[in-house]
Design a protein around this motif. Structure first.
Motif, PDB file in Angstrom:
ATOM      1  N   SER A 105       1.067  -1.528   0.300  1.00  0.00           N
ATOM      2  CA  SER A 105       0.141  -0.392  -0.193  1.00  0.00           C
ATOM      3  C   SER A 105       0.982   1.263   0.377  1.00  0.00           C
ATOM      4  CB  SER A 105      -1.207  -0.416   1.044  1.00  0.00           C
ATOM      5  OG  SER A 105       0.058  -0.393   2.431  1.00  0.00           O
ATOM      6  N   GLY A 106       1.884   1.050   0.624  1.00  0.00           N
ATOM      7  CA  GLY A 106       3.420   2.122   0.277  1.00  0.00           C
ATOM      8  C   GLY A 106       3.603   2.493  -0.407  1.00  0.00           C
ATOM      9  N   GLU A 107       2.951   2.304  -2.008  1.00  0.00           N
ATOM     10  CA  GLU A 107       3.645   2.653  -3.002  1.00  0.00           C
ATOM     11  C   GLU A 107       2.424   3.491  -3.395  1.00  0.00           C
ATOM     12  OE1 GLU A 107       4.380  -2.007  -3.759  1.00  0.00           O
ATOM     13  OE2 GLU A 107       5.957  -0.264  -5.588  1.00  0.00           O
ATOM     14  N   ARG A 110      -1.832   7.809  -1.908  1.00  0.00           N
ATOM     15  CA  ARG A 110      -2.941   8.621  -0.411  1.00  0.00           C
ATOM     16  C   ARG A 110      -2.443   7.662   0.017  1.00  0.00           C
ATOM     17  NH1 ARG A 110      -7.697   6.619  -3.707  1.00  0.00           N
ATOM     18  NH2 ARG A 110      -6.227   7.481  -5.452  1.00  0.00           N
ATOM     19  N   SER A 111      -2.098   5.849   0.312  1.00  0.00           N
ATOM     20  CA  SER A 111      -1.680   5.986   1.547  1.00  0.00           C
ATOM     21  C   SER A 111      -0.526   5.885   2.711  1.00  0.00           C
ATOM     22  CB  SER A 111      -1.381   4.234   1.007  1.00  0.00           C
ATOM     23  OG  SER A 111      -2.594   3.701   0.505  1.00  0.00           O
ATOM     24  N   VAL A 112       0.131   6.577   1.466  1.00  0.00           N
ATOM     25  CA  VAL A 112       1.835   7.322   1.632  1.00  0.00           C
ATOM     26  C   VAL A 112       1.601   8.543   3.295  1.00  0.00           C
ATOM     27  CG1 VAL A 112       3.569   8.268   1.691  1.00  0.00           C
ATOM     28  CG2 VAL A 112       3.217   6.643   0.463  1.00  0.00           C
ATOM     29  N   PHE A 113       0.476   9.738   2.476  1.00  0.00           N
ATOM     30  CA  PHE A 113       0.237  10.223   3.715  1.00  0.00           C
ATOM     31  C   PHE A 113      -1.094  10.346   4.079  1.00  0.00           C
ATOM     32  CE2 PHE A 113       2.866  12.392  -0.334  1.00  0.00           C
ATOM     33  CZ  PHE A 113       3.687  12.991   0.788  1.00  0.00           C
ATOM     34  N   PHE A 114      -2.389   9.045   3.771  1.00  0.00           N
ATOM     35  CA  PHE A 114      -3.085   9.660   4.723  1.00  0.00           C
ATOM     36  C   PHE A 114      -3.843   7.852   5.262  1.00  0.00           C
ATOM     37  CE2 PHE A 114      -3.964  12.281   1.483  1.00  0.00           C
ATOM     38  CZ  PHE A 114      -3.935  13.462   1.930  1.00  0.00           C
ATOM     39  N   ALA A 115      -2.426   7.109   5.078  1.00  0.00           N
ATOM     40  CA  ALA A 115      -2.860   6.373   5.862  1.00  0.00           C
ATOM     41  C   ALA A 115      -1.504   5.605   6.013  1.00  0.00           C
ATOM     42  CB  ALA A 115      -4.039   4.996   5.340  1.00  0.00           C
ATOM     43  N   PRO A 116      -0.277   6.102   7.268  1.00  0.00           N
ATOM     44  CA  PRO A 116       0.763   6.075   7.145  1.00  0.00           C
ATOM     45  C   PRO A 116       0.581   4.632   8.358  1.00  0.00           C
ATOM     46  CG  PRO A 116       0.234   7.953   8.175  1.00  0.00           C
ATOM     47  CD  PRO A 116      -0.973   7.638   7.651  1.00  0.00           C
ATOM     48  N   ALA A 118      -0.764   1.838   8.877  1.00  0.00           N
ATOM     49  CA  ALA A 118      -1.289   1.024   7.991  1.00  0.00           C
ATOM     50  C   ALA A 118       0.278   0.273   6.602  1.00  0.00           C
ATOM     51  CB  ALA A 118      -2.517   0.745   6.914  1.00  0.00           C
ATOM     52  N   VAL A 119       0.120   1.969   6.862  1.00  0.00           N
ATOM     53  CA  VAL A 119       2.183   1.276   5.794  1.00  0.00           C
ATOM     54  C   VAL A 119       2.645   0.770   6.181  1.00  0.00           C
ATOM     55  CG1 VAL A 119       3.448   2.338   4.375  1.00  0.00           C
ATOM     56  CG2 VAL A 119       1.357   2.692   3.978  1.00  0.00           C
ATOM     57  N   ARG A 120       3.566   1.827   7.478  1.00  0.00           N
ATOM     58  CA  ARG A 120       4.390   1.225   8.347  1.00  0.00           C
ATOM     59  C   ARG A 120       3.722  -0.563   9.190  1.00  0.00           C
ATOM     60  NH1 ARG A 120       4.576   6.196  10.374  1.00  0.00           N
ATOM     61  NH2 ARG A 120       3.171   5.710  12.539  1.00  0.00           N
ATOM     62  N   ARG A 121       3.030  -0.686   8.920  1.00  0.00           N
ATOM     63  CA  ARG A 121       2.470  -1.411   9.873  1.00  0.00           C
ATOM     64  C   ARG A 121       2.867  -3.158   8.602  1.00  0.00           C
ATOM     65  NH1 ARG A 121      -3.150  -2.250   9.639  1.00  0.00           N
ATOM     66  NH2 ARG A 121      -3.223  -0.544  10.937  1.00  0.00           N
TER      67      ARG A 121
ATOM     68  N   ALA B 154       9.197   5.822   2.057  1.00  0.00           N
ATOM     69  CA  ALA B 154       8.033   4.600   1.697  1.00  0.00           C
ATOM     70  C   ALA B 154       8.669   3.635   0.709  1.00  0.00           C
ATOM     71  CB  ALA B 154       7.006   5.766   1.164  1.00  0.00           C
ATOM     72  N   PRO B 155       7.943   2.600   0.429  1.00  0.00           N
ATOM     73  CA  PRO B 155       7.914   2.130  -0.562  1.00  0.00           C
ATOM     74  C   PRO B 155       7.793   2.438  -2.016  1.00  0.00           C
ATOM     75  CG  PRO B 155       6.498   0.763   1.168  1.00  0.00           C
ATOM     76  CD  PRO B 155       7.183   2.080   1.413  1.00  0.00           C
TER      77      PRO B 155
END
Ligand SMILES: Nc1ncnc2c1ncn2[C@@H]1O[C@H](COP(=O)(O)OP(=O)(O)OP(=O)(O)O)[C@@H](O)[C@H]1O
Ligand SMILES: [Mg+2]
Lengths: 256, 290
Positions: A105-107, A110-116, A118-121, B154-155
């Motif tokens: 998801s970290g690719e 939107r997820s990088v900024f708004f779901a950090p 979840a990305v870290r998990r 980030a990824p």
């Protein structure tokens, strides 16, 4: 489940792959052998979308793949290695695995900024997976080393590691043992067998017959672009047509 | 004192500008030699809107959006080209934007440029206060740099590096290479647009002359000096280059020698580049040690 019909690929006047049809069916590990220049790598390029075939159709478990871009074919579950190891030399061994992990998801911006969170998990879970894979391959002491510092054999092993994290359905391996020392070949074979037990299907180009005999219940033989034999390695070694191909008495029909 | 503030403001603006290019050139391996185009688009957009009466905050926001859209649009033809061709086409694109600014007088004032661009007064100080501008610029820059840094770690950033190192491997592992490059260009253009807008509001006057290939070269120097592909590299590089450039402007030269300043800047930067290539080709901050 991977099925090819009438695949043909020409380069100018040279027919590198000539009307090749086969199905991988349920064989867990299929070998692809043939003399140098017989079109094995070119066939792999066609199967993975890197070359557009001039003619013919491809499908994976009924899903048509003909004409799809490489990333789309890969997304449908076909992974591949290249004849010469292609690791990312400036990235650490561990990052080489993480970089190709699927579905991150970290690719997505939107997820990088708004779901950090979840990305870290997900990243932590992937790191755990990567470390387990490196341990399995016995590359764990090199986890932080730039991949360019690995020996050639270790790089080939790392390529297997990438397949482990990517979890495809079908894997195309182009000469996994070429240029690798015997100890590492053992390690590579062990990894392939383990992956095969987990349900991955392999299609392997190899010149090393001992590797083929240890892995493959079935081999396909190519010569001058054509598929000339299908069956067990023992049968192949008795086939007059195959022997001729290797001894160079076959007609070179590919050169028009 | 004003002179130190001036250097600090220029440095802050160029940090954002250099970091924006780094996302393409350093992280994605996209040799974009026309990044100044997005800087110009941001500068002109914010200048035109704010001199037309729009609030400065809104003008700057619009500048960022317009630059991002421009990045998205131009990425379509540019990404059809590979390697050297991409670089040359991006250079041509920047020239096109400059010529557009030169010729569309009704919007850009042509060669006369746009004067009297307002400065923000958001902290309640006089518009001439450099401290106020520095605080505002630094805050916005910090946001932009943090955003770019997060993306790089980030990824998303890792995938861009994967693509930079080996596109075929990226494709073999299901990455849509063009889509990732397009996103990188769009984000990078947005950040350059912000830098351009800050620049316009700081100098209060812009003209097509500000956006020549000269600026691109200065920007490349920032990246190469600091270390491309890293997060801190472009920030360090832009800081150093701006300090050197602006400090040289204040050399205690006799007035009649004032025309020597530009050539001296060129010589110093040239020498820095040569020294760098010999001693530290990866830049002051090398990528693998990150
Ligand atoms: N991109 C290309 N352009 C032109 N000819 C090519 C290209 N790729 C392969 N060929 C030719 O097609 C033929 C088949 O090559 P290919 O690499 O598929 O053989 P191979 O069976 O993999 O051989 P090896 O065992 O040596 O790896 C060769 O004659 C080769 O020279
Ligand atoms: Mg080959």
């Amino acid at each position: 489940m991977l099925e090819a019909r009438n695949i043909t690929k020409t380069f100018g006047g040279l027919t590198a792959v000539d009307d090749v049809s086969f199905a991988l069916a349920d064989t867990p590990i299929t070998g692809l052998i043939g003399p140098n220049g017989s079109g094995k790598s070119t066939l792999f390029h066609c199967l993975s979308g890197f070359y557009g075939a001039d003619r013919g159709e491809l499908s994976l478990a009924g899903t048509p793949l003909t004409g799809l871009a490489p990333h789309k074919i890969s997304a449908l579950g076909i992974a591949r290695t290249f004849q010469f190891a292609r690791v990312l030399p400036f990235m650490s061994v561990r990052d080489n695995l993480l970089a190709v992990a699927p579905g991150q998801s970290g690719e997505r911006l939107r997820s990088v900024f708004f779901a950090p969170r979840a990305v870290r998990r997900q990243e932590r879970a992937l790191q755990g997976q990567a470390d387990a894979i490196l341990e399995f391959l016995r590359l764990d002491p090199l986890s932080g080393t730039p991949a360019g510092h690995l020996s050639y054999g270790q790089q080939k092993l790392l390529e297997i590691g990438r397949l482990l994290i990517a979890r495809p359905k079908v894997v195309l391996l182009d000469e996994p043992s070429a240029g690798v020392n015997p100890a590492l070949i053992k390690q590579i074979l062990k990894s392939i067998k383990e992956l095969s037990r987990q349900g991955l299907q392999f299609f392997i180009i190899e010149h090393n017959m001992s590797v083929i005999s240890q892995l493959c219940s079935r081999v396909l033989v190519m010569d001058a672009g054509r598929l000339i034999f299908e069956g067990s390695l023992a049968q192949a070694q008795k086939s007059q047509r195959v022997i001729e191909a290797y001894l160079g008495t076959g007609t070179h029909a590919a050169y028009s | 004192m004003d002179y130190l503030l001036h250097i600090a403001i220029m440095a802050v603006i160029f940090m954002v500008f250099a970091a924006s290019l780094n996302l393409q050139l350093g992280v994605s391996g996209l040799y974009n030699f026309g990044q100044v185009a997005f800087f110009a688009i941001g500068a002109y957009a914010s200048a035109i809107l704010s001199t037309g009466g729009a609030p400065i905050g809104l003008s700057m926001l619009a500048a960022i959006v317009v630059a991002a859209l421009a990045g998205l649009l131009i990425s379509v033809p540019l990404l059809r080209m590979r390697g050297d061709y991409f670089g040359i086409a991006s250079l041509a694109f920047a020239e096109m934007i400059r010529l557009l600014a030169l010729n569309e007088r009704w919007a850009t004032g042509g060669p006369m440029g746009i004067p009297a661009i307002p400065r923000p007064e958001w902290l309640g100080m006089a518009p001439t206060s450099l401290v106020q501008f520095l605080v505002i610029a630094a805050a916005l820059a910090a946001l932009a740099l943090a955003g770019l840094g997060v993306l790089q770690r980030a990824p998303f950033g890792r995938t861009l590096k994967l693509i930079r190192e080996d596109e075929n491997v990226a494709m073999a592992f299901a990455r849509d290479v063009k889509a990732f490059k397009r996103r990188a260009m769009c984000v990078s253009a947005a950040a350059a647009g912000l830098a351009g807008a800050l620049w316009a509001h700081y100098l209060t006057y812009i003209s097509p002359n500000d956006f020549t290939v000269q600026t691109t070269i200065l920007l490349l120097l920032c990246l190469v000096l600091g270390g491309k592909g890293t997060i801190a590299g472009p920030i360090l590089g832009a800081g150093l280059v701006m300090v050197i450039q602006e400090a040289l402007r204040f050399l205690p030269l006799a007035p009649e020698l004032g025309r020597l300043v530009a050539p001296i800047q060129g010589i110093v930067f040239g020498a820095v580049l040569v020294l760098l290539m010999i001693r530290r080709p990866q830049g002051l901050i090398g990528e693998m040690r990150e």
